[in-house]
Design an enzyme around this catalytic site. Structure first.
Site, PDB file in Angstrom:
ATOM      1  N   THR A 179       0.864  -1.150   0.109  1.00 34.66           N
ATOM      2  CA  THR A 179      -0.123   0.010   0.089  1.00 34.66           C
ATOM      3  C   THR A 179       0.906   1.464  -0.014  1.00 34.66           C
ATOM      4  OG1 THR A 179      -0.012  -0.392   2.329  1.00 34.66           O
ATOM      5  CG2 THR A 179      -2.078  -0.975   1.176  1.00 34.66           C
ATOM      6  N   ARG A 223       4.410   2.273  -2.266  1.00 36.35           N
ATOM      7  CA  ARG A 223       4.451   2.983  -3.775  1.00 36.35           C
ATOM      8  C   ARG A 223       4.785   1.734  -4.672  1.00 36.35           C
ATOM      9  NH1 ARG A 223       1.819   6.874  -2.663  1.00 36.35           N
ATOM     10  NH2 ARG A 223       2.278   8.941  -2.828  1.00 36.35           N
ATOM     11  N   GLU A 226       1.658   3.842 -12.681  1.00 37.98           N
ATOM     12  CA  GLU A 226       0.237   4.072 -12.405  1.00 37.98           C
ATOM     13  C   GLU A 226      -0.133   5.310 -13.638  1.00 37.98           C
ATOM     14  OE1 GLU A 226      -0.678   5.100  -8.342  1.00 37.98           O
ATOM     15  OE2 GLU A 226      -0.001   3.279  -7.646  1.00 37.98           O
ATOM     16  N   HIS A 271      -5.009   2.304  -6.166  1.00 34.29           N
ATOM     17  CA  HIS A 271      -4.608   3.416  -5.336  1.00 34.29           C
ATOM     18  C   HIS A 271      -5.654   4.103  -4.406  1.00 34.29           C
ATOM     19  CE1 HIS A 271      -0.858   6.081  -4.859  1.00 34.29           C
ATOM     20  NE2 HIS A 271      -1.550   6.025  -3.511  1.00 34.29           N
ATOM     21  N   GLY A 293      -5.900   3.767  -0.873  1.00 34.82           N
ATOM     22  CA  GLY A 293      -5.358   3.785   0.562  1.00 34.82           C
ATOM     23  C   GLY A 293      -5.885   4.757   1.404  1.00 34.82           C
TER      24      GLY A 293
END
Ligand code: DGY
Length: 322
Positions: free
Chosen positions: A238, A240, A269, A287, A289
């Site tokens: 969680t 990078r 990403e 992404h 979180g």
């Protein structure tokens, strides 16, 4: 004249409203991700830039920014998308938003851990695809968390919040960090500190990445270290994407050298390597979180406080630089 604050993405309504009351702000109404040229133009014009993780604030964006650019107030805690060296050379203040997304990100790590081990993604795909034919004693069995070993890489705020959650699920807590955490907290968590990351990795059932992406941590989970993992072990990320060698992880997943991965972040990403899609032993999140209503408002409030403090001539609390 009030300083011009340019915000690169759409922020929660209440945050934008307050910004408009306080600042001379230019918002991004349609929420498109800025192109490199748009970022350059924003940096040339703004006094204060408010970017997010989707903006690559690299050398030329900062170096070619106008003389008026004095602050980059990031909406988010990670600042690996900002060239801090160039910002420092140009005496630009950089701030971030720590502390307000800790619990949400730790919850996401637990979510990935649980969905992965209890195979909820596979189960849902089976059901939605019309392929579930009822309960079966041998059907879709996962693995239990109780008494398994979780190795946390990066025992900062989020790592510690994950450890607390994981402990209550009966997991044994192990960690690797630049420095050992406070003895009392270590005792409360029943956590074991490993100065050797290699040794920790080779003993764990789960590895969770909770460190920032820096020159030292890219990729801390290298191909060599992935090979040290037990065959039945899982990776959770969680943090990078680039703290793991994604290609090596994909190869290990495909070959069955590790049991699975729960991922919220990716190397390139928003492009996610197509090979992930074919794997049943991965749980993939986009992404998200820090994606709770509460965290995103609190992140916005932090940005506002940082900007306002700076404009008022004081030193913002969440300074990463200068
Ligand atoms: C963070 O705050 O770094 C999250 O990953 C979103 O940017």
């Amino acid at each position: 004249m009030k300083p011009l604050v340019i915000v690169t993405r759409k922020l929660p309504e209440e945050v934008e409203k307050r910004m408009a009351e306080l600042f001379n702000v230019r918002l991004n109404e349609d929420d498109h991700a800025f192109s490199h040229d748009e970022l350059l133009a924003a940096a040339r014009e703004a006094d204060i830039l408010v970017p997010t993780v989707t903006d690559k604030i690299n050398t030329d964006v900062i170096a070619e920014g106008g003389a008026s650019l004095k602050m980059i107030a990031n909406f988010g805690v990670g600042v690996d998308h900002i060239d801090l060296k160039t910002a420092k050379n140009r005496m630009i203040t950089v701030t971030n938003t720590p502390g307000v997304l800790t619990d949400d990100t730790a919850d996401m790590a637990m979510t990935l851990l649980l969905s992965l081990t209890r195979r909820t993604g596979e189960g849902e795909r089976m059901l939605r695809g019309g392929n579930w034919h009822g309960w079966a004693p041998t059907g879709i069995r996962g693995v239990r968390l109780q008494d398994k070993k979780l190795g946390i890489i990066g025992m900062g705020r989020i790592g510690q919040a994950l450890a607390m959650r994981a402990k209550s699920f009966g997991l044994e807590i192990h960690y690797h960090n630049r420095s050992q955490i406070d003895q009392q907290l270590e005792n409360e968590l029943g956590a074991t500190y490993w100065s050797s990351l290699d040794q920790m990795i080779s003993q764990m059932d789960f590895i969770s990445l909770n460190c920032p992406s820096t020159e030292e941590t890219r990729p801390i989970m290298s191909g060599r270290r992935i090979k040290l993992m037990k065959k039945h072990a899982y990776i959770i990320n969680t943090a990078r994407g680039d703290v793991i060698d994604e290609n090596a992880m994909l190869e290990a997943l495909g070959a069955g050298d590790i049991a699975g991965a729960g991922l919220d972040v990716y190397e390139n990403e928003p492009n996610v390597d197509a090979r992930f899609m074919a794997l049943e032993n991965v749980v993939l999140a986009p992404h998200m979180g820090s994606a709770t209503i509460e965290a995103r408002i609190a992140m916005g409030e932090k940005v506002i406080i940082n900007v306002k403090t700076f404009i008022d001539g004081h030193s913002p609390r969440n300074r990463v630089l200068i």
